[in-house]
Enzyme design. Structure first.
Site: not given
Ligand code: SF4
Lengths: 77, 347
Positions: A12-13
């Site tokens: 995930l970012c």
């Protein structure tokens, strides 16, 4: 010029951005870096990171849930 | 100094660090941003997971701020070293599991290491005196300076006039007169300054900059530690605490149940690491079981999952149970009724 790939699937970012950044630091201007990821946030974050740091996004391709972003490493150091 | 001074700014994505950076850039200093990813940061990805948030911008605020300011941003993965800050904070926690004072000291220390490695001259933060109960009080400000090792190379442009002059001011790299004297919890001075500098769009973080200030999140983290009997954690653990409904029917296992499609997709990524359940006779969530479970635990978990499916009022719901070894079976269960789910199961 050489070609490299970063596999950032399932991350995930901002992890895909961090992986891209760390790889790009090892590369030379003109090298091509392909990032494969699954977090849709990366389609905003990686181009933003490229604009800030002087790299060029050549292509963004989304197939099913997989996103492939191709970058040309800039020479701004 | 004959060459242009260079500073690194801790960029959280909020307004204060943005303003502090602008003030220093406006004095002719070359500034680059540093952003630390601890695993607990409130980032765009939580919006990305939850489908219902699709209308909100999915931007990463730190990157966005850097772009607005026209500076480079270095995002640093500090997941591993940060664990010690969360697990053993010397100065304790704030209202929830937020170790703000230790955290600030840690980040400034990392920034100090960074400026030494990159030949930068000083560090900027967006701290405002008295703004946060724990880390931004007059008596804790010197603690961060001292414990980080940065000493007088740490400048807080928004409240510098309330603090002793720092080296960049004494050396003339920065004009102290152009720095500010903000204090207290009011956001008005920051908003007025933003307007003066022509900054119209900025993120307004509700609590702090990370999930550790969130009460519900901290409760889930405390539960995880308590159930495991130690405070260790991995990135996956703390990511999963951000997603789904968490219920602990028994001390030795908990169930994470997705609340909508985006969360189901996210949890799918963890299928191989957990026993996972899906309803097959009705539409429903995806659920992961965290813990070592026997057949009766799985039966209970299946009934719970059925309760959160579209078959909640049906007599029987089919639930597919998938084990970590790849084997699976279908259970035919009666959904639990809400009155059979004790309040204390909800984490
Ligand atoms: S809110 Fe979170 S990131 Fe911010 S100082 Fe506190 S612990 Fe650190």
């Amino acid at each position: 010029m050489s070609e490299h790939t970063v596999d950032a699937k399932r991350l995930l970012c901002p992890m895909p951005v961090i992986r891209t950044q760390n790889k790009a630091e090892e590369l030379a201007a003109g090298d091509i870096l392909t990032v494969i990821c699954t977090d849709p946030g990366a389609t905003n974050d990686i181009p933003a990171w490229c604009r800030i740091n002087g790299h060029k996004v050549l292509d963004i391709l989304t197939v099913d849930n997989e996103i492939t972003i191709t970058i040309e490493v800039g020479g701004l150091g | 100094m004959s060459t242009q001074p260079k500073a690194v700014a801790l960029i959280s994505g909020g307004l204060d660090s943005m303003l502090a950076t602008r003030l220093v850039m406006d004095q002719g200093v070359h500034v680059e941003g540093l952003n630390f990813f601890t695993g607990f940061c409130v980032e765009g990805h939580t919006h990305a997971i939850r489908k219902q948030d699709k209308t909100k911008p999915k931007r990463n605020n730190a990157l966005w701020v850097a772009e607005q300011l026209g500076i480079k941003l270095h995002i640093v993965d500090v997941i591993e070293p940060y664990k010690d800050v969360v697990i053993n904070p010397k100065h304790g926690y704030g209202a929830n599991l937020n170790p703000c004072l230790d955290c600030k000291g840690f980040m400034v220390q990392k920034a100090y290491e960074w400026i030494q490695a990159h030949q930068f001259d000083f560090i900027i933060t967006g701290e405002v005196m008295g703004q946060r109960p724990m880390s931004q009080r007059k008596n804790t400000m010197p603690v961060v300076q001292k414990e980080s090792g940065a000493g007088d190379l740490l400048v807080r442009p928004l409240c510098a006039k309330l603090l002793p002059p720092t080296r960049p001011e004494l050396e003339g790299w920065l004009d102290r007169e152009q720095l500010l004297d903000f204090s207290g919890r009011s956001r008005k001075p920051q908003m007025a300054l933003a307007a003066r500098l022509g900054i119209e769009d900025y993120a307004q973080p509700a609590g702090g900059c990370c999930f550790l200030t969130d009460q519900a999140y901290s409760k889930k983290l405390a539960d995880l530690w308590q159930a495991r009997g130690n405070r260790e954690y991995e990135l996956d653990d703390i990511m999963l605490l951000k997603v789904g409904r968490h219920l602990r029917p028994k001390q030795h296992f908990k169930i994470i149940i997705s609340r909508e499609e985006g969360e189901s997709r996210f949890l799918e990524g963890y299928r191989k690491q957990f026993v996972h359940l899906i309803t097959t006779s009705h539409g429903g969530p995806l659920a992961l079981i965290d813990g070592d479970v026997d057949a009766s635990d799985i039966q209970l978990a299946a009934q719970l999952v059925a309760r959160y499916s579209q078959g909640r009022s049906a007599d029987i719901v089919d639930v597919e149970v998938n084990r970590k070894d790849g084997s699976s079976e279908v259970l035919h269960v009666t959904p639990l009724s809400p009155k059979d789910i004790p309040e204390q199961w909800y984490i």
